[in-house]
Structures are given as structure tokens and as C-alpha cells.
Design a protein around this motif. Structure first.
Motif, mmCIF file in Angstrom:
data_model
loop_
_atom_site.group_PDB
_atom_site.id
_atom_site.type_symbol
_atom_site.label_atom_id
_atom_site.label_comp_id
_atom_site.label_asym_id
_atom_site.label_seq_id
_atom_site.Cartn_x
_atom_site.Cartn_y
_atom_site.Cartn_z
ATOM 1 N N UNK A 139 0.733 -1.222 -0.046
ATOM 2 C CA UNK A 139 0.043 -0.017 -0.073
ATOM 3 C C UNK A 139 0.763 1.215 -0.230
ATOM 4 N N UNK A 140 1.991 1.109 0.510
ATOM 5 C CA UNK A 140 2.931 2.377 0.527
ATOM 6 C C UNK A 140 3.193 3.009 -0.806
ATOM 7 N N UNK A 141 3.213 2.195 -1.786
ATOM 8 C CA UNK A 141 3.523 2.596 -3.460
ATOM 9 C C UNK A 141 2.306 3.218 -4.060
ATOM 10 N N UNK A 142 1.242 3.121 -3.444
ATOM 11 C CA UNK A 142 -0.015 3.545 -4.303
ATOM 12 C C UNK A 142 -0.126 5.185 -3.904
ATOM 13 N N UNK A 143 -0.507 5.646 -4.961
ATOM 14 C CA UNK A 143 -0.447 7.339 -5.203
ATOM 15 C C UNK A 143 -1.860 8.223 -4.403
ATOM 16 N N UNK B 154 16.221 6.783 1.941
ATOM 17 C CA UNK B 154 15.180 7.498 2.446
ATOM 18 C C UNK B 154 13.815 6.876 1.600
ATOM 19 N N UNK B 155 13.890 6.836 0.293
ATOM 20 C CA UNK B 155 12.815 6.474 -0.453
ATOM 21 C C UNK B 155 12.391 5.067 -0.086
ATOM 22 N N UNK B 156 13.274 4.179 -0.022
ATOM 23 C CA UNK B 156 12.793 2.890 0.145
ATOM 24 C C UNK B 156 12.004 2.790 1.570
ATOM 25 N N UNK B 157 12.263 3.781 2.449
ATOM 26 C CA UNK B 157 11.356 3.753 3.724
ATOM 27 C C UNK B 157 10.069 4.348 3.467
ATOM 28 N N UNK B 158 10.076 5.422 2.612
ATOM 29 C CA UNK B 158 8.950 5.976 2.162
ATOM 30 C C UNK B 158 7.919 4.874 1.637
ATOM 31 N N UNK B 159 8.396 4.258 0.619
ATOM 32 C CA UNK B 159 7.793 3.214 -0.121
ATOM 33 C C UNK B 159 7.472 1.959 0.493
ATOM 34 N N UNK B 160 8.064 1.694 1.475
ATOM 35 C CA UNK B 160 8.016 0.451 2.340
ATOM 36 C C UNK B 160 8.634 -0.642 1.568
ATOM 37 N N UNK B 161 9.698 -0.580 0.890
ATOM 38 C CA UNK B 161 10.300 -1.524 0.241
ATOM 39 C C UNK B 161 11.363 -2.679 0.687
#
Length: 446
Positions: free
Chosen positions: A387-391, A431-438
Motif C-alpha cells: 500500500x505504501x507505493x499507491x499514489x 530514504x525513498x525505500x522507507x517512504x515506499x516500504x520496500x
């Protein structure tokens, strides 16, 4: 209508620059060495994602890749700490450093080929990551692409991930840029259409000037991996003459959505025969096939390539009608803009034109459709996506702030050796991997 099509757009990476790396892509080679604006490029793409969600569509984000790719530089003989490796590469082989700093993974239409569960024998969504072996700077992408896709589509009950095909010309695979799915509802059976540039075994019709990046043998292998029914699968050869005019992928000369195929008159070899096969197979599914052929006399191949008309997106809105998403260049060309407006009046399902300024990515050789990977899902599959990657509004605002913090507004080749750019890029991706939960998808995180 049941089911959804989710468009996953690639974020433009912090090292976006114009290196002219893609022979056969005339926009790419034409703009070589021009100053680039990574911040503007990323924001333009992000605005397109936000606008599609405003239309009621499902939209996701795919992360860029780690660049410059120091592990490959080490593999090629550069040594020392990371900064020393980059400095050596700039001194000895600046074009090699440029290739390994390319932000080309933003073209997520090339990330993989995707077949939805409604078409696969085992009832799961299949992903085959593309090997992209025709261009060195792209051939190194598939390992990170696999990790990012696996972190986005995790649940093995619904998603199957296949490795890239063997890294040889015979199985050259450029992903969904040469793949169309024609049907009605997104969660029901469809006809899958693979477009190839050359058949290597027992084939001799091929382009003369530019390479054919997609092979028939690769298309057939992907169809087998995805457990597709041959009665609902079509293989079409791209017209070699248009490849030689700069049509490096099928999505530069044709685009589809549900039952609609929008294509140039010169797009395919043996066009009448293969379109007849699509008509027949669509009819077997009880589906209407709407073919919108653009005559050469209305729009030349040269105009189609320069404006990226067919590298548009056709999307179905919540009211059941369709919009075509085109770049600003299409409005600026009199012939193309005139045809688009005439098409709206033809009574086709497409009744709206949406225009986006994607200049920064266009100058590197791709329009709206290059930036997205389409994934057709049912409700359960949609709920299983990370769900973290959904706009949504919150993610849009957060990514905008992230871009403002880490991206530069000017970048040329000489800047690639700047040690601060390397630090900025790695910090941004971490940081992006944390934002997007990757999780840990990059080499430097492992």
C-alpha cells in the motif's frame, strides 16, 4: 466494469542527464550533452501520476535504481573506495560512467511484461522482468527491477515473479513496451498481443538501420512462462521500415486499452492478416475489437516519432469512457493535433484529450506511456499490493518534498564525478525505500 488497471510510473532518478545512450531512439541521440534538470523531470512525472488519480484511476510508484552503479564499475576494473572508483571512471572512461549513471529505469514500460490472473492458467499475475540486453546501460537494470517488483507485489498467493530471459540477442526482451492486452473488464479473460522486431530462428525480415530490440523467441518464452492460452495469444511483427525511422518499441507506434487498439497504418508487418487474427480471437471471447488506424496521409511516421503521439496512454475513466494522455509536443504539431481532435469527433470510445508537459523525459526519448507499467488486477489482488507505493495526496506531498530535498535543477556529464552527487543520490534512495516500504532493495543497503 470490474477489476482495475493500475499504472505504475517510474520516478525519475537523481542522476537524470542526457547522454545519448540509446542508438535507434532519435530523441535520445539528438539531445546528447544538453543540460538536464532532474528535479523538474521528477516533478513532471509526479504531476502526471497525481492527475491520473484525480481521474479516479489507480496509480502506483516504482522507485528509481542506484546510480552510478559502482558494483558494475568495480566489475569493469575500477578500484578503491566508492569515490575513487567514480573518479577513475570519469578520468578514463567518462562515457562508461555516464552509462552507469543513466536514469533510464524511469521507463518502466520496459521493466517487465505482466500477464493478469484472468489470462494465466494458474490464476495468478505473472511478471517477467526484461533483460534489456540491446543496450548496456539498461542491461544492468533487471536485478534491481526484480527486487523492486518483488517488494511491491509480495503475496505469492497472487503474484509470480520470473527472472530475466537469457542475456543473448536471441532472447532480447524489452518488456511491456512491446506488449498489449485487448479485452473488456480488467479482471476477465483477454487477448494478449506480443509485438516483436525480428525472428532469429527461421526468420530473415529485419530492419537495416537500427536494431530490432524484441525477438519473437523472447515473446514466445514469456507467453510460456506466463501460462497463456495460445488460442488467446497473438504474435505480430513490427514493420522493419518504421524501426528504421526511429520506432524502437511498439509503444512508439501503437497503444491499446481494453478493446481499443490505436495504431499507425505502417505499424505492423502483414497488418491485415494479424488484425484479422485479433478480431477472430476477440470474437471468441465475446469481445468487440475497435481498431483505430491512423493513415500515413494524415500523420507521417516522422511526425508520430517526433511528437510521441502513440506513446500516449489511453485510460478508462470511472464513467466508462476513455481519455488519451498525450505529451505537449502532440498539441504543438498541427497535423497531430488536428487528427486528435478529429478522432474525438469520430464516435470512438475516446472522447477526451489530456495534455502533459513531460519535456525533460521526452528529450531523453520517451513520452507518457514509456513512464508506466500497466498491471490489471481484481479487488483481492489490488488489496495485496504494497500500500505504501499507491499514489494519494499524502504520498504526492511527501515525494514532492523528497525531490526538493535531494534533487538538483541542473546536471551535465561532468557533474557525475561530483562526490556530493553520489552521496545525495544514495541518501535519497535510502530514504525513498522507507517512504515506499520496500526494504533493502539496493546493493548499497545489503
Amino acid at each position: 466494469m470490474s477489476g482495475y488497471e493500475v499504472n505504475f510510473d517510474g520516478l525519475v532518478g537523481p542522476t537524470h542527464h542526457y547522454a545519448g545512450l540509446s542508438f535507434g531512439n532519435e530523441a535520445s541521440t539528438k539531445n546528447k550533452q544538453a543540460p538536464a534538470n532532474p528535479k523538474l523531470a521528477a516533478k513532471q512525472g509526479l504531476l502526471k501520476m497525481k492527475a491520473l488519480t484525480a481521474l479516479g484511476l489507480k496509480q502506483g510508484v516504482l522507485a528509481p535504481q542506484e546510480r552510478p552503479h559502482v558494483p558494475t564499475l568495480r566489475q569493469l576494473g575500477f578500484y578503491g573506495d566508492d569515490h575513487q572508483v567514480i573518479t577513475q571512471a570519469m578520468q578514463v572512461a567518462p562515457d562508461l560512467l555516464s552509462a552507469l549513471s543513466s536514469a533510464s529505469s524511469m521507463w518502466t514500460a520496459n521493466a517487465a511484461t505482466v500477464s493478469p490472473s484472468a489470462d494465466s492458467e494458474d490464476g495468478r499475475i505473472h511478471f517477467t522482468v526484461a533483460n534489456l540486453n540491446n543496450k548496456f546501460h539498461r542491461s544492468i537494470e533487471h536485478t534491481a527491477t526484480s527486487a523492486i517488483l518483488a517488494a511491491t507485489f509480495k503475496d505469492e498467493r497472487y503474484f509470480v515473479h520470473h527472472a530475466a530471459l537469457p542475456d543473448v540477442e536471441l532472447f532480447g526482451d524489452e518488456g511491456a513496451a512491446n506488449h498489449n492486452r485487448l479485452g473488456g473488464a480488467y479482471d476477465q479473460a483477454s487477448v494478449q498481443v506480443f509485438v516483436y522486431g525480428q525472428q532469429y530462428l527461421n526468420g530473415n525480415i529485419k530492419p537495416k538501420k537500427y536494431p530490432a530490440r524484441q525477438s519473437l523467441e523472447a515473446c514466445q518464452a514469456v507467453a510460456r512462462l506466463h501460462q497463456l492460452d495460445e488460442r488467446k495469444t497473438v504474435f505480430i511483427q513490427q514493420n522493419p521500415a518504421v524501426i528504421d525511422q526511429g520506432v524502437f518499441h511498439n509503444d512508439v507506434i501503437a497503444v491499446s486499452n481494453q478493446q481499443v487498439l490505436f495504431y499507425h497504418q505502417q505499424a505492423f508487418l502483414y497488418s491485415e492478416k494479424v488484425l484479422g487474427e485479433i478480431y477472430q480471437k476477440m470474437a471468441m471471447l465475446g469481445q468487440e475489437f475497435i481498431a483505430i488506424e491512423v493513415p500515413e496521409q494524415r500523420i507521417s511516421v516522422a511526425n508520430a516519432v517526433s511528437t510521441y503521439l502513440f506513446n500516449s496512454q489511453i485510460v478508462t475513466r470511472t464513467d466508462g469512457r476513455m481519455s488519451i494522455i498525450v505529451p505537449e509536443e502532440s498539441r504543438q504539431n498541427q497535423a497531430v493535433w488536428g487528427y486528435l481532435n478529429d478522432m474525438i469527433d469520430m464516435g470512438t470510445p475516446i472522447d477526451e484529450i489530456q495534455i502533459f508537459d513531460l519535456r525533460e523525459s521526452m528529450r531523453n526519448g520517451g513520452g507518457p506511456a514509456c513512464l508506466r507499467l500497466r498491471v490489471a488486477v481484481n479487488e483481492q489482488e489490488y488489496q495485496a499490493i504494497n500500500p505504501h507505493v499507491l499514489m494519494n495526496d499524502q504520498l504526492f506531498d511527501r515525494l514532492n518534498g523528497w525531490i526538493d530535498q535531494f534533487y538538483r535543477d541542473r546536471l551535465v556529464q561532468a557533474d557525475l564525478a561530483d562526490p556530493m552527487l553520489f552521496i545525495e543520490s544514495r541518501t535519497a534512495l535510502d530514504e525513498l525505500t522507507q517512504i515506499l516500504g520496500l526494504g533493502s532493495v539496493y546493493d548499497f543497503q545489503k
